[in-house]
Write a protein that holds these residues in place. Sequence first.
Motif, PDB file in Angstrom:
ATOM      1  N   SER A 263     -23.055  -1.993  -2.162  1.00 20.57           N
ATOM      2  CA  SER A 263     -24.300  -2.296  -1.449  1.00 20.57           C
ATOM      3  C   SER A 263     -24.932  -1.052  -0.836  1.00 20.57           C
ATOM      4  CB  SER A 263     -24.026  -3.327  -0.351  1.00 20.57           C
ATOM      5  OG  SER A 263     -23.122  -2.791   0.590  1.00 20.57           O
ATOM      6  N   ASN A 264     -24.150  -0.006  -0.630  1.00 25.25           N
ATOM      7  CA  ASN A 264     -24.727   1.201  -0.038  1.00 25.25           C
ATOM      8  C   ASN A 264     -25.698   1.921  -0.973  1.00 25.25           C
ATOM      9  OD1 ASN A 264     -23.775   0.977   2.539  1.00 25.25           O
ATOM     10  ND2 ASN A 264     -21.790   1.879   2.026  1.00 25.25           N
TER      11      ASN A 264
ATOM     12  N   GLN B 247      -4.884   9.419   0.158  1.00 24.65           N
ATOM     13  CA  GLN B 247      -3.686   8.654  -0.215  1.00 24.65           C
ATOM     14  C   GLN B 247      -3.857   7.982  -1.579  1.00 24.65           C
ATOM     15  OE1 GLN B 247      -4.058   6.151   3.193  1.00 24.65           O
ATOM     16  NE2 GLN B 247      -2.800   7.474   4.501  1.00 24.65           N
TER      17      GLN B 247
ATOM     18  N   THR C   6      -9.624   7.257  -4.613  1.00 22.12           N
ATOM     19  CA  THR C   6     -10.858   6.596  -4.189  1.00 22.12           C
ATOM     20  C   THR C   6     -12.043   7.099  -4.997  1.00 22.12           C
ATOM     21  OG1 THR C   6     -11.301   8.361  -2.642  1.00 22.12           O
ATOM     22  CG2 THR C   6     -10.034   6.487  -1.794  1.00 22.12           C
TER      23      THR C   6
ATOM     24  N   GLY D 121     -10.089   7.150   8.596  1.00 25.22           N
ATOM     25  CA  GLY D 121      -8.947   6.773   7.761  1.00 25.22           C
ATOM     26  C   GLY D 121      -7.728   6.497   8.619  1.00 25.22           C
ATOM     27  N   THR D 122      -7.392   7.441   9.486  1.00 24.52           N
ATOM     28  CA  THR D 122      -6.478   7.144  10.580  1.00 24.52           C
ATOM     29  C   THR D 122      -7.257   7.397  11.861  1.00 24.52           C
ATOM     30  OG1 THR D 122      -4.509   7.751  11.800  1.00 24.52           O
ATOM     31  CG2 THR D 122      -5.508   9.485  10.480  1.00 24.52           C
TER      32      THR D 122
ATOM     33  N   SER E 296     -13.541   0.749   3.286  1.00 24.40           N
ATOM     34  CA  SER E 296     -13.149   0.709   1.872  1.00 24.40           C
ATOM     35  C   SER E 296     -11.628   0.738   1.684  1.00 24.40           C
ATOM     36  CB  SER E 296     -13.809   1.852   1.105  1.00 24.40           C
ATOM     37  OG  SER E 296     -13.156   3.074   1.391  1.00 24.40           O
TER      38      SER E 296
ATOM     39  N   ARG F 168       0.832  -1.200   0.000  1.00 23.21           N
ATOM     40  CA  ARG F 168       0.000   0.000   0.000  1.00 23.21           C
ATOM     41  C   ARG F 168       0.869   1.254   0.000  1.00 23.21           C
ATOM     42  NH1 ARG F 168      -3.415   3.303   3.334  1.00 23.21           N
ATOM     43  NH2 ARG F 168      -5.307   3.615   2.120  1.00 23.21           N
TER      44      ARG F 168
ATOM     45  N   TYR G   2     -11.393  14.460   4.410  1.00 25.12           N
ATOM     46  CA  TYR G   2     -10.106  13.870   4.799  1.00 25.12           C
ATOM     47  C   TYR G   2     -10.394  12.675   5.679  1.00 25.12           C
ATOM     48  CZ  TYR G   2     -11.037  16.535   9.077  1.00 25.12           C
ATOM     49  OH  TYR G   2     -11.633  17.045  10.201  1.00 25.12           O
TER      50      TYR G   2
ATOM     51  N   TYR H  86     -13.709  10.719   8.882  1.00 23.41           N
ATOM     52  CA  TYR H  86     -13.971   9.677   9.870  1.00 23.41           C
ATOM     53  C   TYR H  86     -12.685   8.958  10.246  1.00 23.41           C
ATOM     54  CZ  TYR H  86     -16.506   6.898  13.063  1.00 23.41           C
ATOM     55  OH  TYR H  86     -16.905   6.322  14.231  1.00 23.41           O
TER      56      TYR H  86
ATOM     57  N   SER I  58      -0.077  11.811   3.593  1.00 21.96           N
ATOM     58  CA  SER I  58       0.953  10.907   4.116  1.00 21.96           C
ATOM     59  C   SER I  58       0.299   9.682   4.750  1.00 21.96           C
ATOM     60  CB  SER I  58       1.793  11.639   5.160  1.00 21.96           C
ATOM     61  OG  SER I  58       0.940  12.171   6.166  1.00 21.96           O
TER      62      SER I  58
ATOM     63  N   PRO J 199     -18.281  -5.468   6.892  1.00 17.36           N
ATOM     64  CA  PRO J 199     -17.033  -5.320   6.149  1.00 17.36           C
ATOM     65  C   PRO J 199     -16.411  -6.650   5.742  1.00 17.36           C
ATOM     66  CG  PRO J 199     -16.770  -4.579   8.428  1.00 17.36           C
ATOM     67  CD  PRO J 199     -18.204  -4.889   8.230  1.00 17.36           C
TER      68      PRO J 199
ATOM     69  N   SER K 276     -18.976  -5.856   2.414  1.00 15.86           N
ATOM     70  CA  SER K 276     -18.688  -4.537   1.847  1.00 15.86           C
ATOM     71  C   SER K 276     -17.193  -4.257   2.040  1.00 15.86           C
ATOM     72  CB  SER K 276     -19.544  -3.506   2.562  1.00 15.86           C
ATOM     73  OG  SER K 276     -19.412  -3.619   3.965  1.00 15.86           O
ATOM     74  N   ILE K 277     -16.616  -3.162   1.682  1.00 14.43           N
ATOM     75  CA  ILE K 277     -17.197  -2.034   0.955  1.00 14.43           C
ATOM     76  C   ILE K 277     -16.348  -1.850  -0.285  1.00 14.43           C
ATOM     77  CG2 ILE K 277     -17.747   0.440   1.000  1.00 14.43           C
ATOM     78  CD1 ILE K 277     -17.726   0.314   4.046  1.00 14.43           C
TER      79      ILE K 277
ATOM     80  N   VAL L  78     -18.641   4.785   1.461  1.00 16.05           N
ATOM     81  CA  VAL L  78     -19.054   4.245   2.772  1.00 16.05           C
ATOM     82  C   VAL L  78     -20.402   4.750   3.264  1.00 16.05           C
ATOM     83  CG1 VAL L  78     -16.632   4.016   3.451  1.00 16.05           C
ATOM     84  CG2 VAL L  78     -17.951   5.991   4.266  1.00 16.05           C
TER      85      VAL L  78
ATOM     86  N   CYS M 226     -20.495   4.988  12.771  1.00 22.92           N
ATOM     87  CA  CYS M 226     -20.043   3.684  13.261  1.00 22.92           C
ATOM     88  C   CYS M 226     -20.638   3.307  14.611  1.00 22.92           C
ATOM     89  CB  CYS M 226     -18.526   3.702  13.351  1.00 22.92           C
ATOM     90  SG  CYS M 226     -17.818   2.235  14.065  1.00 22.92           S
TER      91      CYS M 226
HETATM   92  N1  LIG Z   1     -22.436  -1.022   3.841  1.00 18.46           N
HETATM   93  C1  LIG Z   1     -21.654  -0.699   4.866  1.00 18.46           C
HETATM   94  N2  LIG Z   1     -21.175   0.558   4.964  1.00 18.46           N
HETATM   95  C2  LIG Z   1     -20.381   0.899   6.012  1.00 18.46           C
HETATM   96  C3  LIG Z   1     -20.017  -0.048   6.987  1.00 18.46           C
HETATM   97  C4  LIG Z   1     -20.515  -1.377   6.855  1.00 18.46           C
HETATM   98  O1  LIG Z   1     -20.232  -2.275   7.668  1.00 18.46           O
HETATM   99  N3  LIG Z   1     -21.332  -1.659   5.788  1.00 18.46           N
HETATM  100  N4  LIG Z   1     -19.205   0.313   8.025  1.00 18.46           N
HETATM  101  C5  LIG Z   1     -19.291   1.683   8.475  1.00 18.46           C
HETATM  102  C6  LIG Z   1     -18.213   1.923   9.462  1.00 18.46           C
HETATM  103  S1  LIG Z   1     -18.203   0.902  10.819  1.00 18.46           S
HETATM  104  C7  LIG Z   1     -17.291   2.860   9.320  1.00 18.46           C
HETATM  105  S2  LIG Z   1     -16.193   3.103  10.599  1.00 18.46           S
HETATM  106  C8  LIG Z   1     -17.252   3.697   8.101  1.00 18.46           C
HETATM  107  C9  LIG Z   1     -15.805   3.989   7.682  1.00 18.46           C
HETATM  108  O2  LIG Z   1     -15.765   4.994   6.760  1.00 18.46           O
HETATM  109  P1  LIG Z   1     -14.384   5.769   6.443  1.00 18.46           P
HETATM  110  O3  LIG Z   1     -13.823   6.351   7.673  1.00 18.46           O
HETATM  111  O4  LIG Z   1     -14.657   6.673   5.301  1.00 18.46           O
HETATM  112  O5  LIG Z   1     -13.390   4.560   6.095  1.00 18.46           O
HETATM  113  P2  LIG Z   1     -12.523   4.074   4.874  1.00 18.46           P
HETATM  114  O6  LIG Z   1     -13.390   3.515   3.820  1.00 18.46           O
HETATM  115  O7  LIG Z   1     -11.529   3.189   5.457  1.00 18.46           O
HETATM  116  O8  LIG Z   1     -11.874   5.387   4.264  1.00 18.46           O
HETATM  117  C10 LIG Z   1     -10.885   6.097   4.916  1.00 18.46           C
HETATM  118  C11 LIG Z   1     -10.051   6.844   3.879  1.00 18.46           C
HETATM  119  O9  LIG Z   1      -9.106   7.656   4.578  1.00 18.46           O
HETATM  120  C12 LIG Z   1      -7.872   7.620   3.890  1.00 18.46           C
HETATM  121  N5  LIG Z   1      -6.794   7.941   4.860  1.00 18.46           N
HETATM  122  C13 LIG Z   1      -6.130   7.099   5.673  1.00 18.46           C
HETATM  123  N6  LIG Z   1      -5.231   7.759   6.421  1.00 18.46           N
HETATM  124  C14 LIG Z   1      -5.328   9.074   6.094  1.00 18.46           C
HETATM  125  C15 LIG Z   1      -4.646  10.254   6.529  1.00 18.46           C
HETATM  126  O10 LIG Z   1      -3.757  10.232   7.391  1.00 18.46           O
HETATM  127  N7  LIG Z   1      -5.040  11.427   5.959  1.00 18.46           N
HETATM  128  C16 LIG Z   1      -6.017  11.495   5.017  1.00 18.46           C
HETATM  129  N8  LIG Z   1      -6.344  12.696   4.531  1.00 18.46           N
HETATM  130  N9  LIG Z   1      -6.658  10.392   4.569  1.00 18.46           N
HETATM  131  C17 LIG Z   1      -6.321   9.203   5.101  1.00 18.46           C
HETATM  132  C18 LIG Z   1      -7.781   6.208   3.330  1.00 18.46           C
HETATM  133  O11 LIG Z   1      -6.922   6.160   2.190  1.00 18.46           O
HETATM  134  C19 LIG Z   1      -9.248   5.873   3.014  1.00 18.46           C
HETATM  135  O12 LIG Z   1      -9.580   6.061   1.651  1.00 18.46           O
HETATM  136  O13 LIG Z   1     -17.918   3.035   7.019  1.00 18.46           O
HETATM  137  C20 LIG Z   1     -19.247   2.705   7.317  1.00 18.46           C
HETATM  138  N10 LIG Z   1     -19.892   2.181   6.127  1.00 18.46           N
END
Ligand SMILES: Nc1nc2c(c(=O)[nH]1)N[C@H]1C(S)=C(S)[C@@H](COP(=O)(O)OP(=O)(O)OC[C@H]3O[C@@H](n4cnc5c(=O)[nH]c(N)nc54)[C@H](O)[C@@H]3O)O[C@H]1N2
Length: 674
Positions: free
Chosen positions: A646-647, A394, A397, A94-95, A570, A36, A364, A92, A410, A563, A633-634, A371, A122
Motif C-alpha cells: 500500500s505504500n 535477520q 527483506t 527493528g529492535t 513488516s 522466526r 539496520y 528505526y 543477531s 498494521p 499493512s505491511i 515501510v 512513527c
Molecule cells: N502503510 C504503512 N506504513 C507504515 C506504517 C503503517 O501503519 N502503515 N507504520 C509505520 C510505523 S508506526 C513504523 S514504527 C515503521 C516501522 O518501520 P521499521 O522500523 O522499518 O519496521 P519493520 O518493518 O518491523 O522492520 C524492522 C527490521 O529490522 C530487523 N531487525 C530486528 N532486530 C534487528 C537487530 O537487532 N539488528 C538489525 N540490524 N536488524 C534488526 C527486522 O528483521 C526487520 O526487517 O513503519 C511505518 N510504515
Amino acid sequence: MLVTLEDDRVVSVAGDPEHPFTDGFLCHKVSRLPERIHHRDRLLFPLRRTGPKGSGQFARITWDEALDEIASRFQSIAEGPHGPQAILPYSYCGTMGKIQSESLDRRFFGRLGASLLDRTICATAGGAGYRYTIGSGQGTDPEAFPESRYIINWGSNTAVTNSHLWAKMVHAQKHNGARIVTIDPHRSQTAARSDWHLAPRPGTDAALALGVMHVLFRDGLQDEEYLARATIGAEALKARVLADYPPERVAQITGLDKADIEQLAREYASTSPAVVRVNYGLQRHAGGGMAVRTIACLPAIIGSWRHRAGGMLLSTSALFPLNLQGLQRPDLVPAGTRTINMVQLAEALHGELPGPPVEAIYVYNSNPASVCPDQGRVLSGLLRDDLFTVVHEQFPTDTVQYADIVLPASMSTEHLDIHPAYGHPYLQLNEPVMSPPGECRCNTDVFRTLARRLGFEPHLFQVSDRDLAREMLWENQETQPAAVRGITVDRLSAEGPIRLNLSDEPPFASGQFPTPSGKCEFYSETLERLGFDPLPTWHPPAECHESAPDLAAKFPLQIVTPPGRHFINSTFNEVDSLRAIEAGPHIELSRDDAAARGIENGNLVRVFNDRGEFEATAVVGESVRPGVAMAPSIWWNRYAGNKGNSNLTASTRLTDFGGGATFFDNLVEVERVD
Ligand SMILES: Nc1nc2c(c(=O)[nH]1)N[C@H]1C(S)=C(S)[C@@H](COP(=O)(O)OP(=O)(O)OC[C@H]3O[C@@H](n4cnc5c(=O)[nH]c(N)nc54)[C@H](O)[C@@H]3O)O[C@H]1N2
Ligand SMILES: Nc1nc2c(c(=O)[nH]1)N[C@H]1C(S)=C(S)[C@@H](COP(=O)(O)OP(=O)(O)OC[C@H]3O[C@@H](n4cnc5c(=O)[nH]c(N)nc54)[C@H](O)[C@@H]3O)O[C@H]1N2
Ligand SMILES: [Mo]
C-alpha cells in the motif's frame, strides 16, 4: 519473556507470569518467535551482490571482506568531493532496545560525519502536538486504567496493537462498570469490542474534539476551578468553539450524528474518572500534530487530571530518564551537519533534498523498501547503480534485495539490551540466552569493528554492551535521576523488570504543567511564534474532498493502512503460520463503494492513484463508511504478488508538527482486476 532452550535451540517462549504489567500474556505473533529464530531463510553469513542491482543475487563472503569493503567505500566517499555527509544511516525500530538501536551506531556515524537521520516515521507528530499543550510527554499511568470509568480509544487499535493495556481496559469494564468508547473510521477489533464505536471521516478528529468542547462550554460541563488554576487561554478557546464548532457543523465535517457528538461530550464530562488513550492512527494525517494537541486540551476542561485514572495517555517513553546523550554522544557530530527526514527517503535517494547527494546508505533495524511512503520512488532510488547500500538484517527483506553488502544480524535471544517501554513504566534487561547462529552479529559489534578499521578512538567504541548499559543507567555518575535511582544492570539481571520510581500523585493534579507558562496551554505562544494558530483548530486532511476537489474527483476514496494484527510493521512476514492467518493483502470497502464499481467480496482489485498502485482482495461489508477504505499493512513484495504494498500509493508529505508521516492521508481509486 521466558525462553525454554534445548541445547542451543529455543523450543518455546512464554510471557513472564511475574511481570506486573503483562501478567504473563504473550501475543500470538511473538509466541511464534521460535519459528522466526530457527527459520530456514534466516541470514547467517555476510553476502556480496553478484547480479544486477535489485536482483537479490548474492555470494557468501567473509566478515573481513565485508567490513574491508564497507570501510574503504566509506573512507573514499568521506574524502571525495561531497564529503562524509554523502553517507546516510537509516534505522528505526527493528529492535527498540536502546543499546542495539541508539548507542555505538550514533557515535559511529557522528564521528564519521555522516548525514543525520530524523526518525519521524512513527510518533513525532503527536509527540510534538501533545507537548505544545501539556509541556512534556507525561500522562496517565497505564497501571491506573483499571480504576477508570470512562475510557476513550482515540485513533488507537488497543486490542491489537497494545493488548496488555486492552486487558486493563476490559478489567475496568468488568469490575468497575467502565464504558469503553472507540473513535476510529474503521470498525477495528477494538471498535468491535467496545461499548460504543464512533466512526468519523479520517483526519477530522480535531473538529470532533472542538465540537465536544463546544458542548462542554455551552452546557456548563467544564471544571471552572481547574480551568482557572491550571490552564491558559480558556476564554479564547471557549469563544472559538462556541462560535466556530457547533455540533451541526462538526457533524457535517466528521460525518457523525449531531446527537452522538452531544452524547459523547455529556458522558465524558459526567463519568469520572474519564481517560483518553490517544494513539497513532489519527497522527498520520497532514493535521495530525494539531489533532493530538487539540484532544490533549480535553482533560483539563473537565478537570480529569485530578484523578489517577483520569487524564490522557499517549506514550510512557518520556518517563524513562536514560542517559541517551552519554550513549549517543551528539557532541561528535560536526557542526552544520544536515539532517534527512526518514519519511523523505524517496527524495533523498533521488537527490531532491538540500546538501550533497546520497552516495551510500547503511540500513539496520529497518526495512525502508517496505515501510516508507512512496514506495515506488524508494525502490527506484535503491536501484541506482552509483548507490552503495549496506543492509544489516535477520531476513532477506525487500531492502536486502537491493543491497550491495548484506550483514547477518543477531536476535534478542542472542544479544544484550536494555528496554524502556512506550506502553508501561517498567525498565527491563534483555539478556542473551544463546550464541548467535552462523556468523550473525549484533549491531554494536559491527560498529565496534568498523570503528577499529577506520581508526576511531578506542575509548568511544571498544566498550562492552554491559558497560554501555551501565552508562545508560547513569551508574558511572555521582547520582542517578530520581525515576531510575537505585536501578542498576545487576539489579535488573537479578530481579527482572523494575518499575520506575514514580510518584503516586497524578502528574497534573496540582495544576502545574511543564510548559513555558506553567499551565496547560490552550493558547500557545510558542505555536504563535512558529506561525501556527495559537489556539486548537481543525484543518482538513491534505487529500480529501474539501481540500483537493480535483484529486478527489479522480481518486474518491480515503484509504487508511494500519498494521496487520499478526505482523509488527513488516516484521513477521517471514513466519509462514502468521502470514497464512493474515491471508494476503486485502482491502475493506463499503457495500456502496463496491457496488458502484462492480466489485464483489473476494474479487481481486487494483488500488491506485498518481503515485502508484497495488493489488488486494476486496472484503466488502460494514467495517468502513462509503468514501473510506482500509488495507492492513505491511507486506513484503514477494508476498504481495511482487507488485509492492500500500505504500506505493502513500505520499511523503509531512505532518504539520514534528515532520511525521502522513500514511493515512491518501486518496485512491479502486477497480476490479479482470
Ligand atoms: N502503510 C504503512 N506504513 C507504515 C506504517 C503503517 O501503519 N502503515 N507504520 C509505520 C510505523 S508506526 C513504523 S514504527 C515503521 C516501522 O518501520 P521499521 O522500523 O522499518 O519496521 P519493520 O518493518 O518491523 O522492520 C524492522 C527490521 O529490522 C530487523 N531487525 C530486528 N532486530 C534487528 C537487530 O537487532 N539488528 C538489525 N540490524 N536488524 C534488526 C527486522 O528483521 C526487520 O526487517 O513503519 C511505518 N510504515
Ligand atoms: N499487532 C501489531 N501491534 C503493533 C504494531 C504492529 O505492526 N502490529 N506496531 C506497533 C507500532 S510501531 C505502533 S506505532 C503502534 C500503533 O498503534 P495504533 O496507534 O493502535 O496504530 P494503528 O493501528 O496504525 O492506528 C490505530 C487506528 O487508527 C485508525 N485511524 C486511521 N486514521 C484515523 C483518523 O484519522 N482518526 C482516527 N480517530 N483514527 C484513525 C485506524 O483505522 C486504526 O484502527 O502499534 C504497535 N503495535
Ligand atoms: Mo510505530
